[in-house]
Structure formats: structure tokens, C-alpha cells
Design an enzyme around this catalytic site. Structure first.
Site, PDB file in Angstrom:
ATOM      1  N   ASP A 156     -42.494   8.134 -66.934  1.00  0.00           N
ATOM      2  CA  ASP A 156     -43.203   8.960 -65.955  1.00  0.00           C
ATOM      3  C   ASP A 156     -43.129   8.375 -64.552  1.00  0.00           C
ATOM      4  O   ASP A 156     -42.820   9.070 -63.581  1.00  0.00           O
ATOM      5  CB  ASP A 156     -44.669   9.126 -66.369  1.00  0.00           C
ATOM      6  CG  ASP A 156     -44.830  10.081 -67.548  1.00  0.00           C
ATOM      7  OD1 ASP A 156     -43.846  10.752 -67.918  1.00  0.00           O
ATOM      8  OD2 ASP A 156     -45.945  10.143 -68.107  1.00  0.00           O
ATOM      9  N   HIS A 190     -37.754   9.627 -71.070  1.00  0.00           N
ATOM     10  CA  HIS A 190     -38.032   9.364 -69.667  1.00  0.00           C
ATOM     11  C   HIS A 190     -39.237   8.447 -69.504  1.00  0.00           C
ATOM     12  O   HIS A 190     -40.010   8.234 -70.440  1.00  0.00           O
ATOM     13  CB  HIS A 190     -38.269  10.662 -68.888  1.00  0.00           C
ATOM     14  CG  HIS A 190     -39.461  11.443 -69.372  1.00  0.00           C
ATOM     15  ND1 HIS A 190     -39.424  12.273 -70.469  1.00  0.00           N
ATOM     16  CD2 HIS A 190     -40.741  11.500 -68.895  1.00  0.00           C
ATOM     17  CE1 HIS A 190     -40.605  12.820 -70.655  1.00  0.00           C
ATOM     18  NE2 HIS A 190     -41.434  12.360 -69.717  1.00  0.00           N
ATOM     19  N   ARG A 199     -46.042  25.636 -78.593  1.00  0.00           N
ATOM     20  CA  ARG A 199     -46.824  24.410 -78.405  1.00  0.00           C
ATOM     21  C   ARG A 199     -47.451  24.410 -77.011  1.00  0.00           C
ATOM     22  O   ARG A 199     -46.792  24.719 -76.020  1.00  0.00           O
ATOM     23  CB  ARG A 199     -45.875  23.208 -78.554  1.00  0.00           C
ATOM     24  CG  ARG A 199     -46.452  21.812 -78.311  1.00  0.00           C
ATOM     25  CD  ARG A 199     -45.279  20.852 -78.273  1.00  0.00           C
ATOM     26  NE  ARG A 199     -45.640  19.442 -78.318  1.00  0.00           N
ATOM     27  CZ  ARG A 199     -45.826  18.673 -77.250  1.00  0.00           C
ATOM     28  NH1 ARG A 199     -45.749  19.223 -76.032  1.00  0.00           N
ATOM     29  NH2 ARG A 199     -46.093  17.390 -77.377  1.00  0.00           N
ATOM     30  N   HIS A 233     -40.757   7.536 -73.379  1.00  0.00           N
ATOM     31  CA  HIS A 233     -41.189   8.523 -74.371  1.00  0.00           C
ATOM     32  C   HIS A 233     -40.410   9.822 -74.209  1.00  0.00           C
ATOM     33  O   HIS A 233     -39.682  10.026 -73.246  1.00  0.00           O
ATOM     34  CB  HIS A 233     -42.694   8.798 -74.240  1.00  0.00           C
ATOM     35  CG  HIS A 233     -43.072   9.370 -72.903  1.00  0.00           C
ATOM     36  ND1 HIS A 233     -43.315   8.579 -71.801  1.00  0.00           N
ATOM     37  CD2 HIS A 233     -43.234  10.658 -72.477  1.00  0.00           C
ATOM     38  CE1 HIS A 233     -43.625   9.348 -70.771  1.00  0.00           C
ATOM     39  NE2 HIS A 233     -43.573  10.613 -71.146  1.00  0.00           N
TER      40      HIS A 233
END
Length: 344
Positions: free
Chosen positions: A196, A194, A262, A252
């Protein structure tokens, strides 16, 4: 300050014609970038592995698509990327201390207790008043300290004279999430490529502060820049800060986490003070969450009523079968008596 010749009337979250047209344009450009760059079998390289330490910030220039930045609300002097190589990526180690990262992880875990999650993803907006209450005093103070420290660092690194906060998320990714009543989307996929700014047109600069270590606390979950020639990876490490311009030059994704948990603090910044973070936006999200909770409660009540109805139907069916059996038995008894009488 705006450059009047390129001012647009885009408004975040609005359904007016200009805003929808801008959002549609951005989505189309995102799809095209994904079509061109996100190909299977591409070679990859590591910008920085978890066990590598960079004592100086690492910087990569990337060619900008300037029209993309101008389309939302025009050029804002001292902030909007206006030259072909004003866009970049920067990785900086040791931005936050290990103690700060550990403290924010603890506060995040506490804040996420009994929160909705989408498969392996749980997120909270730490700038929101209710989230700060969940984070506790130390957690909320630490978040505010870090996001403003990051904002100042972005302004220095990208040579900006103005920049406003446009939102932040504390996100936890779990490899094997529980299938419980808090999971509103068990099949949620978070590892899609995607852009941002294509999804929130007011985002101009993005930042990721990692709170724990790849290869120790979790496997998978690498951050991946998807370029035309290569996929370039950054392995998360506690205190490592990744910043980049938010346009299509920085397509990214986060790779899927296969083991462990995470944690990351994601932040976005806007050149437009008029589009900076507003508490009301998160109030809408909180209202939606309360509605979902209400619908979930109603659904559970309906399920209970349905189960009671099913049991009632089963009971009635059993009683009906018993009555039929009783009637058949009585009929057979009467028939038996009649046969005995006729033969006497």
C-alpha cells in the site's frame, strides 16, 4: 510532532524532485519484495476462515523496514513505527454488526448505479461529497461512523497518539461483470501483489472491513499476506476487520473472485496531518471521470458518423455499379442494332 532530523519534503501527488525520488524508491522496494516473496507453488495457511469465529482479536507481529516509513516525511512521534516489531497484523471479528454491513452493502449498490467500472471492479470514495450524496443520508452517516470507529481502534491497537484519515474506498468485485458501455477497462486485473505505502507514500496503516461472507455470497476473493515462507489467508466475513501496517512487511493481494459479488470498505490512515484526506483530490478524480464520459460520448458520436459515412459509401458504390450496368446494357443494345442493320 515531527522528528526534525528525518523530515522529508514528500508531497502526495506532486511531481517535484524529492517526491518523485521517494515514490521511485518505494516502487523499487515493492518490485523487490514481489520478486522475493511472490513465488508460485508456495505453501499456505489460513489465519482465519469464514466459518471460524475469533472472540478475541488475533495479532501477528512482523519485522518492520523502518527506513521505509521514515523516507516520506520523517518520523512523527506517537505514530510512525520506530522499532523492529512495531509493525503487525490484526484480525478482529464482529467489529461491525451484520445489520450495519447489510445496510452499507445496500447503500453501496445504490451508489454504484450507472458508475464506470474496470472489469469486475467498481469503487467509490465514500468520503467525497458526491459519493455521500449517492450513498444517501443513512449510508453516508454509517460510513463516517465506521471509519472513525476504525481509526480509534487502530490507534488503540497500535498504541498511537495521533492518526489521520488518508482515504477510503467502497469496492465491489463481481465474478462475471457485464460488458457494457460503463466498462472503461474490461481486462483490468485487480489481483496483483502490492504494498500500500509503495503506491501511496502517505499510507502508514491500512484497514479492511468486510461486508459480506466468503463461501456464501462469493467464492475466491480471499485476502492473502505474501510472506517469504508462506502465503497466509484471511477469508472475508461480514463485520470482520483486518488492520496492518502499510509497508513492505505486509505485501498482499486479493485473490480473484470466481463466483458472486464481494464487498469491502478499505481505509488508509496517515501519521502526517499535512497528508490527510483532502476533498480536492477526489474532485480531480471526478473531473477525470467527467472527461472520460465526454470522450466516450464523442467516441460514440464519431462511431455513428463513421457508420453513416460507411453506409453512404455503400450507397454510392451500389449506385455506381447500377450506372455501369445500365451503360453496359445500353452499349450492348446499340451494338445489337448495328449488327442487325448491317446484315439486311
Amino acid at each position: 510532532k515531527r522528528s526534525g532530523s528525518t523530515t522529508k519534503s514528500y508531497r502526495k501527488g506532486s511531481i517535484d524532485t524529492e517526491s518523485l525520488r521517494t515514490q521511485q524508491l518505494f516502487q523499487e522496494q515493492q518490485r523487490e519484495r514481489i520478486r522475493v516473496a511472490d513465488r508460485e507453488g508456495k505453501a499456505e495457511e489460513h489465519y482465519l476462515a469464514r466459518n471460524e469465529t475469533s472472540f478475541e482479536p488475533l495479532e501477528w507481529l512482523v519485522s518492520c523496514e523502518l527506513g521505509f516509513y521514515k523516507a516520506a516525511y520523517g518520523v512523527i512521534d506517537g505514530c510512525t513505527p520506530c522499532t523492529p516489531y512495531a509493525c503487525r497484523r490484526i484480525v478482529r471479528d464482529g467489529f461491525a454488526t451484520e445489520a450495519e454491513c447489510a445496510q452499507l452493502v445496500d447503500a453501496t449498490e445504490s451508489a454504484m448505479h450507472n458508475l464506470f467500472h474496470r472489469g469486475g471492479t467498481t469503487s467509490i470514495a465514500p468520503a467525497h461529497r458526491q459519493s455521500q450524496e449517492r450513498l444517501g443520508l443513512k449510508g453516508s452517516v454509517l460510513f463516517n461512523y465506521l471509519i472513525n470507529k476504525v481509526r480509534l481502534q487502530v490507534m488503540e491497537d497500535y498504541n498511537l497518539s495521533t492518526l489521520s484519515n488518508s482515504g477510503a474506498l467502497l469496492t465491489r468485485l463481481i465474478a462475471n461483470p457485464p460488458r457494457d458501455e460503463w466498462d472503461v477497462d474490461p481486462d483490468h486485473v485487480y489481483w496483483n501483489a502490492h504494498v500500500d505505502k509503495a503506491n501511496i507514500a502517505t499510507y502508514d496503516y491500512s484497514a479492511l472491513l468486510y461486508l459480506n461472507d466468503h463461501g456464501r455470497a462469493f467464492d475466491g476473493g480471499e485476502f492473502e499476506f505474501i510472506d517469504d515462507d508462506l502465503n497466509r489467508l484471511v477469508e472475508p466475513r461480514a463485520g470482520r476487520l483486518v488492520t496492518f501496517t502499510s509497508g513492505p512487511e505486509n505485501l498482499h493481494r486479493v485473490r480473484k473472485v470466481y463466483r458472486g459479488t464481494r464487498y469491502v470498505l478499505a481505509m488508509w490512515f496517515t501519521c502526517s496531518a499535512a497528508h490527510q484526506y483532502q476533498e480536492e483530490e477526489e474532485e480531480d478524480a471526478a473531473d477525470l471521470q467527467r472527461q472520460v464520459l465526454g470522450l466516450r460520448s464523442l467516441n460514440q458520436e464519431l462511431l455513428r458518423e463513421n457508420e453513416e459515412l460507411r453506409r453512404g459509401v455503400e450507397t454510392l458504390t451500389q449506385e455506381k455499379q447500377a450506372l455501369i450496368a445500365l451503360a453496359q446494357g445500353q452499349q450492348q443494345n446499340r451494338g445489337g442494332r448495328g449488327r442487325r442493320g448491317g446484315g439486311g
